[in-house]
Structure formats: C-alpha cells, structure tokens
Design an enzyme around this catalytic site. Structure first.
Site, PDB file in Angstrom:
ATOM      1  CG  HIS A 106     -24.356 -15.404 -25.647  1.00 37.57           C
ATOM      2  ND1 HIS A 106     -25.611 -15.178 -25.101  1.00 37.57           N
ATOM      3  CD2 HIS A 106     -24.701 -16.517 -26.789  1.00 37.57           C
ATOM      4  CE1 HIS A 106     -26.416 -15.803 -25.794  1.00 37.57           C
ATOM      5  NE2 HIS A 106     -26.026 -16.672 -26.637  1.00 37.57           N
ATOM      6  CB  THR A 155     -24.039 -19.028 -30.059  1.00 36.29           C
ATOM      7  OG1 THR A 155     -25.016 -18.442 -29.041  1.00 36.29           O
ATOM      8  CG2 THR A 155     -24.093 -20.619 -30.056  1.00 36.29           C
ATOM      9  CG  HIS A 192     -24.899 -13.587 -34.508  1.00 32.93           C
ATOM     10  ND1 HIS A 192     -25.122 -14.650 -34.842  1.00 32.93           N
ATOM     11  CD2 HIS A 192     -26.042 -13.601 -33.512  1.00 32.93           C
ATOM     12  CE1 HIS A 192     -25.774 -15.601 -34.229  1.00 32.93           C
ATOM     13  NE2 HIS A 192     -26.508 -14.802 -33.508  1.00 32.93           N
ATOM     14  CB  THR A 243     -29.043 -12.423 -30.397  1.00 33.77           C
ATOM     15  OG1 THR A 243     -28.749 -13.421 -31.272  1.00 33.77           O
ATOM     16  CG2 THR A 243     -30.532 -12.038 -30.245  1.00 33.77           C
TER      17      THR A 243
HETATM   18  P1  A2P Z   1     -27.987 -16.624 -30.944  1.00 38.53           P
HETATM   19  O1  A2P Z   1     -26.551 -17.405 -30.879  1.00 38.53           O
HETATM   20  O2  A2P Z   1     -28.309 -16.079 -32.331  1.00 38.53           O
HETATM   21  O3  A2P Z   1     -28.213 -15.584 -29.932  1.00 38.53           O
HETATM   22  P2  A2P Z   1     -32.500 -20.585 -26.920  1.00 38.53           P
HETATM   23  O4  A2P Z   1     -32.611 -19.599 -25.934  1.00 38.53           O
HETATM   24  O5  A2P Z   1     -33.286 -20.528 -28.025  1.00 38.53           O
HETATM   25  O6  A2P Z   1     -32.373 -22.004 -26.602  1.00 38.53           O
HETATM   26  O7  A2P Z   1     -31.057 -20.186 -27.583  1.00 38.53           O
HETATM   27  C1  A2P Z   1     -29.756 -20.299 -26.695  1.00 38.53           C
HETATM   28  C2  A2P Z   1     -28.618 -19.716 -27.625  1.00 38.53           C
HETATM   29  O8  A2P Z   1     -28.327 -20.644 -28.620  1.00 38.53           O
HETATM   30  C3  A2P Z   1     -29.081 -18.565 -28.372  1.00 38.53           C
HETATM   31  O9  A2P Z   1     -27.893 -17.497 -28.214  1.00 38.53           O
HETATM   32  C4  A2P Z   1     -29.314 -18.725 -29.813  1.00 38.53           C
HETATM   33  O10 A2P Z   1     -29.067 -17.873 -30.751  1.00 38.53           O
HETATM   34  C5  A2P Z   1     -28.419 -20.058 -29.730  1.00 38.53           C
HETATM   35  N1  A2P Z   1     -29.055 -20.861 -30.620  1.00 38.53           N
HETATM   36  C6  A2P Z   1     -30.355 -21.603 -30.525  1.00 38.53           C
HETATM   37  N2  A2P Z   1     -30.496 -22.386 -31.604  1.00 38.53           N
HETATM   38  C7  A2P Z   1     -29.620 -22.387 -32.428  1.00 38.53           C
HETATM   39  C8  A2P Z   1     -29.197 -23.344 -33.766  1.00 38.53           C
HETATM   40  N3  A2P Z   1     -29.870 -24.086 -34.188  1.00 38.53           N
HETATM   41  N4  A2P Z   1     -27.895 -22.905 -34.326  1.00 38.53           N
HETATM   42  C9  A2P Z   1     -27.184 -21.915 -33.733  1.00 38.53           C
HETATM   43  N5  A2P Z   1     -27.441 -21.291 -32.506  1.00 38.53           N
HETATM   44  C10 A2P Z   1     -28.461 -21.561 -32.013  1.00 38.53           C
END
Ligand code: A2P
Length: 217
Positions: free
Chosen positions: A69, A71, A148, A150
């Site tokens: 996905h 975010t 992006h 991940t």
């Molecule tokens: P990303 O968007 O780079 O994949 P987690 O599993 O750590 O709780 O994260 C859930 C999702 O939210 C993941 O997709 C993660 O990164 C994104 N995410 C986590 N923390 C943040 C943050 N502080 N700011 C923006 N996106 C975040």
C-alpha cells in the site's frame, strides 16, 4: 471523546490490488537479485554488511511487510497530529472506497529499506496531507515527494523509514547531486547516491490499480 478516537484507523492509503501486488513483488525481487551481483554494488558492500569482504543476499536481507500500500496519512487511531482533520477532509470522505491508478516510477534500496516511489496525479494529491514532507524535515520538496510503497525492511527497521529514505535521495537530487549513473538495466537506469542508497528509475512506470481506503489492524 474516546470512542471518536478509536474510530480513526491506523492509517489511510491506497491498497494495491492483489494481482498487481505479485507483479510489483516479482519486479522488486528481480531487481534485488541483479543488484547484489553487480560489481558496482559489491564495491559498496560495506554499506550493507559493515565488512568489505562479506557477501549479502538482498532477497533475504529485507523482510516483506504485509499488504502492499501507499500510506497517505498515518493516524495511529487518532493519536497522530492532524489525524482527525485529515479524516474529515471532503476529498477523503468523497473518495473513500474509490479506485485509482497509481504510477510506480522508481525502485530504491538503502541498507534500511526497499521501496517503490509513487508519482501522484493532481487528483491523487488531493488526498495527500500538506505536512507529510515537512514532518520529515524536507519542507522544500514538492508535495507528494514522500509517496511510496514499502516493499521490505532490514531486520529491526520500521516501515516508516522507507519514506524517509526516499526523501533523503530526493533531497540530494534537489541539492544538485546527480548521483553516479551505474548502468542502464533492462528495467531502467541505476544510480548510486552514496552511503548504500540506490535508485532505479523505471523505463516504464508500473501502473497499478489501487483502492483508497484505511487499515485498522
Ligand atoms: P510506510 O507507509 O512507509 O509503509 P506500522 O506497522 O509501523 O504501525 O505502520 C503502518 C503503516 O503506516 C506503514 O505503512 C508505515 O510506513 C506507516 N507509518 C508508520 N508510522 C508512520 C509515520 N510516523 N508517518 C507516516 N507513516 C507512518
């Protein structure tokens, strides 16, 4: 109140359709498989291993992180700053559940993460939070720069790092660093930005159907 906060998701974002997830994963795997065999990569192995002679298998180095996905807003069930405001934006309410075509324009690899850059359209930018780039201390990069998917993280690295790694590369470009053009690969051109930062600009962006929705976990 408490109930209101609980009703907010962990994050909002675009969720790639499952058939295209496989395609993206395969493309990324092919790239990693090729990258760690290149002489140019081996020359900078120390970035990944801490030791010059040690080999690295990039396919094993990174761990996949759930469903693919992009975010838009990390809400942390309402605890994140601006979460409620984001959820109440008219564009977010109107477009919730709609289908989009995301354009994945590049793949990037660092010692911490591997990801795909997403190039957002004007309409998609309506769903992008105004502070996503500022939050990461890259205020002067254009809106949407951080977008992006991940694809994987090194051991002990949280996915939030992927967007920060992308912004780091884009900030270098903005400062005028061209990077070192390594070679033209079948998938696109490979550039090295130092400190283990690799960017593959795709010759043909991967077009992916995705649904704008949210994840509660
Ligand atoms: P990303 O968007 O780079 O994949 P987690 O599993 O750590 O709780 O994260 C859930 C999702 O939210 C993941 O997709 C993660 O990164 C994104 N995410 C986590 N923390 C943040 C943050 N502080 N700011 C923006 N996106 C975040």
């Amino acid at each position: 109140g408490q109930l209101e906060e609980v009703s907010l998701p962990l994050y909002f974002g675009w969720f790639l359709l499952s058939s295209i997830q496989d395609k993206v994963r395969c493309t990324a795997m092919d790239f990693l498989k090729t990258l760690d065999t290149l002489e140019a990569f081996k020359k900078h192995l120390i970035d990944f291993t801490g030791k010059a002679e040690k080999e690295v298998d990039l396919e094993e180095y990174f761990e996949a992180k759930g469903t693919l996905h992009c975010t838009t807003k990390f809400c942390d069930y309402g605890k994140a700053e601006g979460a409620k405001e984001y959820a109440e934006k008219p564009a977010v309410k109107d477009l919730y559940g709609s289908a989009f075509e995301l354009s994945l324009s590049a793949l990037f690899v660092t010692p911490r993460t591997v990801g795909a850059r997403v190039s957002l359209t004007e309409e998609q930018l309506l769903l992008w939070p105004a502070d996503a780039e500022k939050e990461a201390g890259s205020a002067s990069l254009p809106l949407g720069s951080r977008a992006h998917v991940t694809l994987g993280c090194a051991e002990g690295v949280e996915p939030v790092q992927t967007g920060l790694d992308l912004l780091e590369i884009l900030a270098l470009q903005q400062e005028g660093h061209q990077g070192e053009l390594i070679e033209e690969m079948e998938l696109g051109s490979l550039t090295y930005y130092g400190e283990g930062r690799w960017l593959l600009t795709l010759r043909e962006p991967i077009c992916s159907s995705a649904c704008f929705s949210s994840f509660y976990g």
